[in-house]
Each structure stands twice: as structure tokens, then as C-alpha cells.
Design a protein around this motif. Structure first.
Motif, mmCIF file in Angstrom:
data_model
loop_
_atom_site.group_PDB
_atom_site.id
_atom_site.type_symbol
_atom_site.label_atom_id
_atom_site.label_comp_id
_atom_site.label_asym_id
_atom_site.label_seq_id
_atom_site.Cartn_x
_atom_site.Cartn_y
_atom_site.Cartn_z
ATOM 1 N N GLY A 85 0.473 -1.391 -0.420
ATOM 2 C CA GLY A 85 -0.466 -0.395 0.065
ATOM 3 C C GLY A 85 0.430 1.258 0.406
ATOM 4 O O GLY A 85 0.538 2.395 -0.276
ATOM 5 N N VAL A 86 2.049 1.203 0.384
ATOM 6 C CA VAL A 86 2.862 2.291 0.227
ATOM 7 C C VAL A 86 3.049 3.199 -1.178
ATOM 8 O O VAL A 86 4.137 1.672 -2.026
ATOM 9 N N ARG A 87 2.982 3.901 -1.249
ATOM 10 C CA ARG A 87 3.239 4.549 -2.922
ATOM 11 C C ARG A 87 4.065 5.980 -2.994
ATOM 12 O O ARG A 87 3.456 6.928 -2.232
ATOM 13 N N LEU A 88 4.463 6.027 -4.015
ATOM 14 C CA LEU A 88 4.989 7.521 -4.319
ATOM 15 C C LEU A 88 4.468 8.273 -4.762
ATOM 16 O O LEU A 88 3.506 7.899 -5.940
ATOM 17 N N LEU A 121 3.121 2.158 -12.309
ATOM 18 C CA LEU A 121 2.101 3.244 -11.995
ATOM 19 C C LEU A 121 1.210 3.540 -12.269
ATOM 20 O O LEU A 121 0.265 2.918 -13.554
ATOM 21 N N LEU A 122 1.007 4.657 -11.737
ATOM 22 C CA LEU A 122 -0.636 5.356 -12.093
ATOM 23 C C LEU A 122 -0.170 7.047 -12.789
ATOM 24 O O LEU A 122 -0.012 7.952 -11.963
ATOM 25 N N LEU A 123 -0.752 7.072 -13.601
ATOM 26 C CA LEU A 123 -1.409 8.694 -13.546
ATOM 27 C C LEU A 123 -2.456 9.451 -13.241
ATOM 28 O O LEU A 123 -3.437 8.836 -14.797
ATOM 29 N N ASP A 124 -2.925 10.647 -12.752
ATOM 30 C CA ASP A 124 -4.299 11.134 -12.020
ATOM 31 C C ASP A 124 -4.675 9.697 -12.199
ATOM 32 O O ASP A 124 -6.313 10.060 -12.523
ATOM 33 N N GLY A 125 -4.712 8.589 -11.334
ATOM 34 C CA GLY A 125 -5.563 8.207 -11.400
ATOM 35 C C GLY A 125 -5.663 6.946 -12.624
ATOM 36 O O GLY A 125 -6.420 5.907 -11.538
ATOM 37 N N SER A 126 -5.391 6.595 -13.212
ATOM 38 C CA SER A 126 -5.185 5.495 -14.078
ATOM 39 C C SER A 126 -4.027 4.844 -14.532
ATOM 40 O O SER A 126 -2.939 5.180 -14.150
ATOM 41 N N PRO A 127 -4.339 3.332 -14.136
ATOM 42 C CA PRO A 127 -2.804 2.266 -14.592
ATOM 43 C C PRO A 127 -2.656 2.817 -15.863
ATOM 44 O O PRO A 127 -3.033 3.261 -17.105
ATOM 45 N N ALA A 128 -0.380 2.974 -15.983
ATOM 46 C CA ALA A 128 -0.670 2.879 -17.037
ATOM 47 C C ALA A 128 1.062 2.855 -17.484
ATOM 48 O O ALA A 128 1.728 3.327 -18.128
ATOM 49 N N GLY A 129 1.268 1.585 -16.465
ATOM 50 C CA GLY A 129 2.449 0.513 -16.327
ATOM 51 C C GLY A 129 3.109 0.252 -15.396
ATOM 52 O O GLY A 129 1.974 0.573 -14.111
ATOM 53 N N ARG A 130 3.897 -0.611 -15.694
ATOM 54 C CA ARG A 130 4.283 -2.079 -14.993
ATOM 55 C C ARG A 130 6.002 -2.095 -15.003
ATOM 56 O O ARG A 130 5.576 -2.143 -16.330
ATOM 57 N N ILE A 172 3.412 5.416 -8.001
ATOM 58 C CA ILE A 172 4.221 4.907 -8.109
ATOM 59 C C ILE A 172 4.491 3.932 -7.194
ATOM 60 O O ILE A 172 4.357 4.189 -5.900
ATOM 61 N N TRP A 173 2.936 3.235 -7.340
ATOM 62 C CA TRP A 173 3.234 2.224 -6.146
ATOM 63 C C TRP A 173 4.376 0.471 -6.029
ATOM 64 O O TRP A 173 4.615 0.081 -7.092
ATOM 65 N N LEU A 174 4.428 0.915 -4.922
ATOM 66 C CA LEU A 174 5.773 -0.032 -4.488
ATOM 67 C C LEU A 174 5.131 -1.603 -4.161
ATOM 68 O O LEU A 174 4.507 -2.098 -4.263
ATOM 69 N N PRO A 175 5.750 -2.606 -4.730
ATOM 70 C CA PRO A 175 5.260 -4.081 -4.599
ATOM 71 C C PRO A 175 4.886 -4.841 -2.664
ATOM 72 O O PRO A 175 5.986 -3.649 -2.481
ATOM 73 N N TYR A 176 4.068 -5.334 -2.840
ATOM 74 C CA TYR A 176 3.687 -5.165 -0.937
ATOM 75 C C TYR A 176 4.546 -6.401 -1.410
ATOM 76 O O TYR A 176 4.988 -6.719 -0.090
ATOM 77 N N ARG A 177 5.722 -7.175 -1.991
ATOM 78 C CA ARG A 177 6.665 -8.437 -1.523
ATOM 79 C C ARG A 177 7.777 -7.879 -1.502
ATOM 80 O O ARG A 177 8.097 -7.594 -2.123
ATOM 81 N N GLY A 178 8.491 -8.173 -0.023
ATOM 82 C CA GLY A 178 10.123 -7.463 -0.669
ATOM 83 C C GLY A 178 9.498 -6.561 -0.107
ATOM 84 O O GLY A 178 8.871 -6.230 0.573
#
Length: 414
Positions: A85-88, A121-130, A172-178
Motif C-alpha cells: 500500500g505504500v506509494r510515491l 504506475l498510475l497517472l491521474d489515478g489511472s493505470p499506466a505501466g508496470r 508509483i505503487w511499491l510491491p507488497y512483497r519484498g
């Protein structure tokens, strides 16, 4: 490592590489643009962490503060460093973004290897990349003895390019694992902390399912999905294997600002076999009493466990089963001992319903939700738990959708 980054970072004075000299990331790959801007990563750019600690290279987000971590066992200390749940979150018109990270991945000898840890990656709240990061440390655990072997590795870089050349909110949502140590953020345009979205803050505590286990990415965990649908800011204190009514977790939640609070309680208490019914009842009351010290009128939702056949009527502990090279879990307890106070999921659900109903007579802001309304027997038939304990991506989606509709559509969220 415990030097907590509380003060403002110097975002107003970004560092540019000398003109014409490509910047090199720690993995040695040259970056061709002569105009990269490096922005320090600090608390102003991070959401979802309760504390940000400085390291020799950068920062490490934690989901419990240092005081709680000093009281926690080693396995929980590792779990709260996993940034579920942590994100930049920042605002920029950059068309390219790079994040240098040092990941630490844990694998279990003899068990299937985990999928790559995905950054989204989310741009203005929408998915934009992994993307995934290369390099990183490796921690190999022997699942029979729990002995661990550590193999150091180099930092890597997560890259997103081809972004629209316009002002936008970037997450940028960080991975939940690791574990993910954040070293440097580079962009081809200036960065500013994202403005406060003005949304309500949802503080959630739960087990590995809340943490994200078996979801296909950080925004695919059921709390992230529910938060997106409900339009709230998520602080996810889902701790894999560690939703155990710990007093230090209750104190951390007591001291964390929130507009809505939920507790998903039960499965870890059963599959760790850590207490009997007498102690469970007192621990639930104690946890809620501590929450109310800091949140006397904040809506609190107590959520009981989802349907899980191995523990419906069989107490713990649970143990991994690696037959045929597939990781599954089985319950080792004796169902007959439930009559003597050992916990099963049915017992936990009944007691949570009883406790919340009794307390709600004096606490109109306390609510209850049966976890089987999120994932019940019919859902198990449609989306079985692949390892007999955790849902897959489709199961997370079902739970997130149901929680958004039933919890955020209830009196708890009004």
C-alpha cells in the motif's frame, strides 16, 4: 537505519547531471538524457508509510513506527518493512521516470519461486505501466529449519517512459512483497509533492490477505482495489502472518490520523494457535479500548474471517505442505479441542459478532461485518484458494469489490 526522516527534504534544489554527461544508475546503465533531475525521496513523496527511515543509500518506508518495531518479533519487523500500500506520489510534467532501488527478496528452499515484485504506475489515478527492478539481495530460507542464507546483490532501476508531456499526478505503487530501499528518483522535468487529494483516510489492519498475498500486483490487492473504488486514501497495516492483536499495533493505530478504521481479525490467531477463547475475548476488547483512546468517535469496522475450509472447524496450527512441488497449507489441530477453547474460524466469527454487538450498545460508531459476505462458500467454489489459505488475483478482486459495496456502502463509512 533508525534515523527517521521527519524533516523536509530539499525538493526546491534538484540536482542535475553536468550537461552532456550521461547519468549512470548504480547498475551501471547510462542514461542518455543530459538533463535528468534527481529528487531526494523522503516523507513528502511517500504515502501509506507510518515512518520513513534513512539508510546509507536512501530511505526505507516502514508500516509501523520505531517504537512498535522495537517491541515486535523479528518476523514482524521484516513484514512491516514490506511496503504493501505504500506509494510515491508527486506532480510533474516528466515524460520519463526512473527509481533506483535495492530490493531484498525472500525465497523458500524447496517451494515454488515467487513471481517478480511488480511496481505499478498510475497517472491521474489511472493505470499506466508496470515494471520490475533488476539486481537486489536474496534471502533464502529453509522452510524445515527456518535457517536463512543472505546473498547480497546490486541496486537496480525501475523505468517508465513515454509519459504524456503535461502536468499530471504520478503514483508509483511499491510491491507488497519484498523489502525495497529507495535510493534515487530521476525525472526529465521537475517534481513536486502531490497535493493533498482531500480524501478520507482509511486505516486498515489485517493478515496476509490484507497484505496482498497472491495478488498480481500492488494495486491488485483487495484493500487497494476497495480504496480505489471508494475514493479514499489507504493506509494498509495488513501484516502477513501477524494480525495477532498485538498491543504495539493497537497503539500505532491509536496514534495514526484516520477517518475510517477497519480490523480484519481471526485467521492468524487460528493458524498460529496463539491463544484460547478466554484470551481472545480479552485481547479484542483491549485492542478496541486502545483504538478508542486516540479515536473516540472514528467509525471502526470489525471484519471476521473469510471462508477458509481448512480452519472452519479445525484449530491450528497450520503448516506448509510441499508435496508435488506445490505449496499448500493444512491444519494440524484436533476439531474435538474446540470444545475446550481452541479457536476455529466459526468460533472467532461468533465471538467477534457477540463482542461488537455488546460494545455497540455504548459505542454507536462500532460496526461489524461477517467476512463470509466478502468471500463465502459459493465464492470458494468459483475461486478456490490456490494454497488453501490465500485467494488468487480473482479472489482479491471479488473481496475488494464486495468490501467497496458492502462496507463503504454501509453506516460505517457514512
Amino acid at each position: 537505519m533508525d534515523d527517521v526522516a521527519r524533516s523536509a527534504s530539499p525538493y526546491g534544489t534538484p540536482h542535475r547531471s553536468p550537461d552532456g554527461i550521461p547519468h549512470r544508475s548504480p547498475d551501471g546503465i547510462p542514461h542518455r538524457s543530459p538533463d535528468w533531475i534527481t529528487t531526494p525521496v523522503g516523507p513528502e513523496l511517500l504515502r501509506g508509510a507510518l515512518e520513513v527511515a534513512r539508510t546509507d543509500r536512501g530511505v526505507l518506508p516502514y508500516r509501523l513506527p520505531a517504537r512498535a518495531r522495537r517491541q515486535a518479533p523479528a518476523d514482524l519487523t521484516e513484514v512491516v518493512a514490506q511496503p504493501a500500500g505504500v506509494r510515491l506520489a508527486f506532480r510533474t510534467r516528466a515524460t520519463a521516470v526512473e527509481l533506483d532501488v535495492l530490493t531484498t527478496t525472500t525465497v523458500y528452499r524447496g517451494a515454488p519461486q515467487p513471481p517478480d515484485a511488480v511496481y505499478e504506475l498510475l497517472l491521474d489515478g489511472s493505470p499506466a505501466g508496470r515494471a520490475v527492478a533488476d539486481g537486489g539481495n536474496l534471502r533464502t530460507v529453509d522452510i524445515t529449519t527456518w535457517a536463512a542464507e543472505f546473498t547480497p546483490g546490486p541496486p537496480g532501476t525501475v523505468r517508465f517512459s513515454g509519459l504524456p508531456d503535461a502536468e499530471k499526478d504520478v503514483e508509483i505503487w511499491l510491491p507488497y512483497r519484498g523489502i525495497h530501499e529507495l535510493i534515487a528518483l530521476r525525472t526529465d522535468a521537475p517534481v513536486a509533492p502531490a497535493p493533498d487529494p482531500g480524501r478520507r483516510v482509511w486505516l486498515h489492519h489485517g493478515s496476509s490477505i490484507s497484505h496482498g498475498s497472491n495478488a498480481d500486483g500492488p494495486t491488485g490487492t483487495w484493500p487497494a482495489l476497495a480504496a480505489a473504488r471508494a475514493g479514499v486514501e489507504l493506509v494498509n497495516l495488513g501484516f502477513s502472518g501477524n494480525a495477532l492483536l498485538d498491543p504495539f499495533t493497537a497503539r500505532a493505530m491509536r496514534d495514526t490520523p484516520a477517518d475510517l478504521i477497519s480490523l480484519k481479525i481471526g485467521i492468524n490467531l487460528v493458524n498460529h494457535d496463539v491463544m484460547r477463547l478466554r484470551a481472545f475475548t480479552a485481547a479484542v476488547h483491549g485492542f478496541l479500548d486502545t483504538l478508542r483512546e486516540g479515536h473516540p468517535t472514528t467509525p471502526v469496522l470489525v471484519v471476521s474471517p473469510i471462508h477458509c475450509p481448512i480452519h472452519e472447524d479445525t484449530p491450528g496450527p497450520a503448516a506448509p505442505d510441499l508435496r508435488d512441488g506445490r505449496l499448500r497449507f493444512r491444519a494440524l489441530g484436533d476439531p474435538a479441542e474446540a470444545a475446550h477453547g481452541r479457536l476455529t474460524l466459526r468460533i472467532v466469527r461468533d465471538e467477534l459478532a457477540r463482542i461488537t454487538a455488546a460494545r455497540a450498545a455504548d459505542d454507536p460508531h462500532l460496526h461489524h461485518l461477517d467476512g463470509r459476505a466478502l468471500y463465502g462458500e459459493a465464492d470458494f467454489a468459483e475461486f478456490p484458494l490456490p494454497d488453501d489459505l490465500h485467494p488468487d488475483t480473482a479472489g482479491h478482486r471479488r473481496i475488494g469489490e464486495r468490501f467497496a459495496a458492502r462496507a463503504f456502502g454501509s453506516a460505517w463509512a457514512r
